[in-house]
Design an enzyme around this catalytic site. Structure first.
Site, short mmCIF file in Angstrom:
data_model
loop_
_atom_site.label_atom_id
_atom_site.label_comp_id
_atom_site.label_asym_id
_atom_site.label_seq_id
_atom_site.Cartn_x
_atom_site.Cartn_y
_atom_site.Cartn_z
N CYS A 2 19.01 14.52 -42.28
CA CYS A 2 17.73 14.26 -42.95
C CYS A 2 18.01 13.66 -44.33
O CYS A 2 18.88 14.13 -45.06
CB CYS A 2 16.86 15.49 -43.12
SG CYS A 2 16.34 16.24 -41.59
N ARG A 27 21.59 9.30 -42.34
CA ARG A 27 21.59 10.76 -42.38
C ARG A 27 20.77 11.37 -41.23
O ARG A 27 20.81 12.58 -41.00
CB ARG A 27 21.01 11.26 -43.71
CG ARG A 27 21.77 10.77 -44.91
CD ARG A 27 21.12 11.26 -46.18
NE ARG A 27 21.20 12.70 -46.28
CZ ARG A 27 22.18 13.36 -46.88
NH1 ARG A 27 23.15 12.71 -47.46
NH2 ARG A 27 22.18 14.67 -46.92
N TRP A 74 16.61 14.19 -38.93
CA TRP A 74 17.51 14.60 -37.85
C TRP A 74 16.94 15.92 -37.37
O TRP A 74 16.98 16.92 -38.08
CB TRP A 74 18.93 14.77 -38.37
CG TRP A 74 19.92 15.03 -37.27
CD1 TRP A 74 20.54 14.11 -36.50
CD2 TRP A 74 20.39 16.31 -36.82
NE1 TRP A 74 21.37 14.72 -35.59
CE2 TRP A 74 21.29 16.08 -35.77
CE3 TRP A 74 20.13 17.62 -37.20
CZ2 TRP A 74 21.94 17.11 -35.09
CZ3 TRP A 74 20.77 18.66 -36.53
CH2 TRP A 74 21.68 18.39 -35.48
N ASN A 100 14.78 18.88 -46.10
CA ASN A 100 16.06 18.73 -45.41
C ASN A 100 16.69 20.13 -45.39
O ASN A 100 16.88 20.73 -46.44
CB ASN A 100 16.95 17.74 -46.18
CG ASN A 100 18.38 17.71 -45.69
OD1 ASN A 100 18.66 18.12 -44.57
ND2 ASN A 100 19.28 17.24 -46.53
N GLY A 101 17.00 20.64 -44.21
CA GLY A 101 17.61 21.98 -44.11
C GLY A 101 16.92 22.78 -43.03
O GLY A 101 16.28 22.22 -42.13
N GLU A 484 41.48 12.05 -32.70
CA GLU A 484 40.54 11.19 -33.42
C GLU A 484 40.16 9.97 -32.57
O GLU A 484 38.99 9.57 -32.55
CB GLU A 484 41.19 10.78 -34.76
CG GLU A 484 40.36 9.88 -35.64
CD GLU A 484 39.01 10.46 -36.08
OE1 GLU A 484 38.73 11.63 -35.82
OE2 GLU A 484 38.22 9.69 -36.64
N LYS A 488 36.32 9.16 -31.52
CA LYS A 488 35.66 7.89 -31.83
C LYS A 488 35.03 7.32 -30.56
O LYS A 488 33.91 6.86 -30.58
CB LYS A 488 36.64 6.85 -32.41
CG LYS A 488 37.16 7.10 -33.81
CD LYS A 488 36.13 7.06 -34.91
CE LYS A 488 35.46 8.36 -35.12
NZ LYS A 488 35.73 9.18 -36.21
N GLU A 491 31.93 9.51 -29.33
CA GLU A 491 30.72 9.59 -30.14
C GLU A 491 29.93 8.28 -30.22
O GLU A 491 28.72 8.32 -30.38
CB GLU A 491 31.00 10.14 -31.54
CG GLU A 491 31.82 9.27 -32.44
CD GLU A 491 32.12 9.95 -33.77
OE1 GLU A 491 31.31 10.73 -34.27
OE2 GLU A 491 33.20 9.67 -34.33
N HIS A 507 49.60 21.00 -18.57
CA HIS A 507 49.11 22.37 -18.33
C HIS A 507 47.64 22.38 -17.94
O HIS A 507 46.92 23.31 -18.27
CB HIS A 507 49.36 23.22 -19.57
CG HIS A 507 50.82 23.30 -19.91
ND1 HIS A 507 51.67 24.19 -19.31
CD2 HIS A 507 51.58 22.54 -20.74
CE1 HIS A 507 52.90 24.00 -19.77
NE2 HIS A 507 52.87 23.00 -20.65
N LYS A 605 25.10 11.47 -40.09
CA LYS A 605 26.17 11.61 -41.08
C LYS A 605 25.83 12.85 -41.90
O LYS A 605 24.66 13.12 -42.16
CB LYS A 605 26.12 10.36 -41.97
CG LYS A 605 27.35 10.12 -42.79
CD LYS A 605 28.33 9.30 -42.02
CE LYS A 605 29.59 9.03 -42.81
NZ LYS A 605 30.72 8.76 -41.91
#
Ligand code: F6R
Length: 610
Positions: A2, A27, A74, A100-101, A484, A488, A491, A507, A605
């Site tokens: 947000c 965001r 968001w 936001n929160g 990583e 990438k 996502e 394994h 983000k």
């Protein structure tokens, strides 16, 4: 997570709010909305989806309002539809808020307010804020706002407007970022500096528990309990419009991948000396004796920054010979950790706002542990809460998938390991020289690599764009690079991918391998022969193999289906370049699939809720 923006001044608020929201869209992009105050009315415009939907609604309208608040969401509570979009109002449309929160006690508050006759329109937790202000309102907006704050629990950055208190915005923060921007006869309240770049560079970073009131050319920061004004330092931000624009690139992510030739340099500039092979870190405030006495180092973080934490653990143990741990912040904070006097804790975070990382830091502080930030955003909550640490200096990262921030985190954690190793005399001089020389060369090497390899990376990406699964393998310092690379890909292209230590693959995950399950292997010199055996093992099961290998490696050409060659570097430095082709493969696969690489679905983000 947000983005919020508030403006009072002498310009058209609509334009400023929209431009701020566009810059904050990374965001959260489930919905967007604004509230403008005009002729003692609150005009609300909002819609689900991207800001472009909101712009369609208000296009052609030309309100003269000179104050307003805006939000890009968001979603946490309530699906991302028009009704759940912010701003939210009270029953009479007199009060409007953006938040936001998460308001943790909203269920009880809602029940209480409903028993008093309040009618709720949305399913959000946030709407209780506007109704609570209404409930407490007796002609004094500020008093009602402060009373509302006494009731709500959870994390928030809130902005509120009252139609009867013209051109005034009240804000408060606890656990979510809020910055006051001070302009010329105008003031701003925003989630991060990107929303005010181009308008003002003068900011005040609000701290948890503070309230701020802005009115055109006035502002006041106050303690909500004593109601006394607080004097805070005005700071200067250095973000430029170029840094927060795509600058000719089709996406921020691609721009940020290419910026690594510069951001890697920024991460070590002024910190290494190539003349006398030295490392200096000013922000750590540790004496040589402190460094000698350290018993354990913890790296605590989330997501991509957690991958940097694994690399950090490996290099720290290797170069400084101090026992090191990497931890998920979200696990660490709830597991009653044991902290000793001679432990030190690094909190790695690009945004410096990640809720779990921040909470873990506060926990360590409460337990009298020593805390240091490794953050990118200057003035962010983690940087300020830690009070000391090392900035990565990668500049604003806007693409939701982290790229340049990651390589900067690798550089900075390597420098910290070298710095500790220097005082503990655990780094042989020849190794120190080689690391510093290769780090110093790395920006040029990255630049050349990018010049030479884009076409091959595109053609490999095209070849694999229709896969449904992928395995990423690496060993030692390349294990976090494999993680990583997989993150990438998943996502931004929504292809299932897993990263594994190459030997561990036997394994379990090897059961998945067949000709449709390609394996991306990092096969540079570290543990080379072992990795080659792992490649043989997956090849024997029919897998297609894409290898990242060192230039001049002939063996790999015969073994792998596709190879991307990177220059050979000292093995602590090598992973920093190894990740770049994996970032680009993820980028091109997602682009070929037509995905919005900068704003992948469901993500945002800066994860400011836990
Ligand atoms: C992935 C990504 C996230 C972040 C994570 C932590 O590309 O960007 O996994 O790394 O949300 O964020 P920071 O580093 O801001 O604490």
């Amino acid at each position: 997570m947000c983005g919020i923006v508030g403006y009072t001044g002498n310009k058209k608020a609509k334009d400023i709010l929209i431009s701020g929201l566009k810059n904050l869209e990374y965001r959260g992009y489930d919905s967007a909305g604004i509230c403008l105050q005009e002729n003692n009315e609150l005009l609300i415009f909002k819609d689900k989806g991207r800001i472009k939907n909101l712009i369609t609604i208000i296009d052609g309208l030309s309100p003269n309002a000179i104050s307003g608040i805006g939000h890009t969401r968001w979603a946490t509570h309530g699906e991302p539809n028009q009704i759940n979009s912010h701003p939210h109002t009270d029953c009479k449309n007199s009060i409007a808020i953006v938040h936001n929160g998460i308001i943790e006690n909203y269920t009880e508050i809602k029940k209480f307010l409903e028993s008093k006759g309040h009618i709720f329109k949305s399913e959000t937790d946030s709407e209780v804020i506007s109704h609570l202000i209404e409930e407490f309102y007796e002609g004094d907006f500020k008093e009602a706002f402060l009373n509302m704050l006494k009731i709500i629990e959870g994390a928030y950055a809130i902005l509120a407007m009252d139609k009867n208190t013209p051109n005034t915005i009240i804000g408060a923060r606890k656990g979510s970022p809020l910055i006051l921007g001070i302009g010329n006869n105008e003031n701003f309240l925003v989630s991060d500096p990107s929303a005010i770049v181009g308008y003002t560079a003068n900011v005040v970073y609000l701290d948890d528990g503070e309230v701020v009131i802005i009115k055109n050319n006035e502002f006041e920061i106050l303690d909500p309990v004593s109601k006394k004004s607080i004097n805070k330092k005005v700071e200067h931000i250095s973000w430029s419009l170029k840094e927060i624009s795509k600058d000719g690139y089709p996406d921020f992510m691609l721009k940020e991948i290419f910026e690594q030739q510069q951001t890697i340099k920024n991460a070590f500039r002024g910190r290494i000396s190539i003349e006398n092979y030295d490392v200096k870190l000013g922000g750590l405030k540790l004496t040589p004796k402190d460094i000698q006495d350290i018993q354990r180092v913890f790296f605590i973080s989330c997501g991509t920054s957690w991958h940097a934490g694994i690399y950090a653990k490996y290099v720290m143990e290797d170069l400084s010979r101090i026992i090191s741990e990497h931890e998920y912040a979200s696990e660490f904070r709830y597991r009653n950790p044991l902290i000793k006097e001679d432990d030190i804790f690094f909190f790695i975070s690009q945004s410096g706002e990640t809720a779990d990382t921040l909470a873990a830091l506060k926990l360590v502080k409460q337990l009298n542990g020593r805390v240091y930030g490794i953050t990118n955003v200057v003035g962010s909550s983690i940087a300020r809460e830690a009070g000391q640490g090392v900035y990565t200096h990668a500049g604003p990262e806007i693409g939701v998938a982290s790229t340049k921030a990651f390589t900067s985190q690798l550089v900075v954690t390597l420098l910290i390991a070298l710095y500790f190793g220097k005082f503990r005399k655990t780094v042989p001089q020849d190794k120190l020289i080689k690391i510093i020389e290769d780090l110093n060369k790395l920006p040029d090497i990255v630049e050349n690599f990018l010049k030479k390899n884009i076409e091959i990376l595109k053609s490999i990406s095209f070849k694999y764009k229709d896969i449904s699964n992928a395995l990423y393998l690496g060993r030692g310092l390349n294990f976090p690079i494999a993680l990583e690379g997989a993150l990438k890909l998943k996502e931004i292209s929504y292809i299932h991918a897993e990263g594994y230590p190459a030997a561990e693959m036997k394994h379990g995950p090897i059961a998945l391998i067949d000709k449709n399950f390609p394996v991306f292997v990092i096969a540079t010199r570290e543990l080379y022969e072992k990795v080659i055996s792992n490649i043989e093992e997956v090849k024997a099961r029919g897998a297609k193999v894409v290898a990242i290998a060192n230039e001049g490696d002939k063996k790999i050409t015969k073994l792998a289906d596709d190879v991307i060659f990177v220059p050979e570097l000292e093995y602590h430095v090598q992973p920093i370049i190894n990740v770049i082709p994996l970032q680009l493969i993820a980028y091109y696969i997602a682009s070929f699939k037509g995905k919005d690489v900068d704003k992948p679905r469901n993500l945002a983000k800066s994860v400011t809720v836990e």
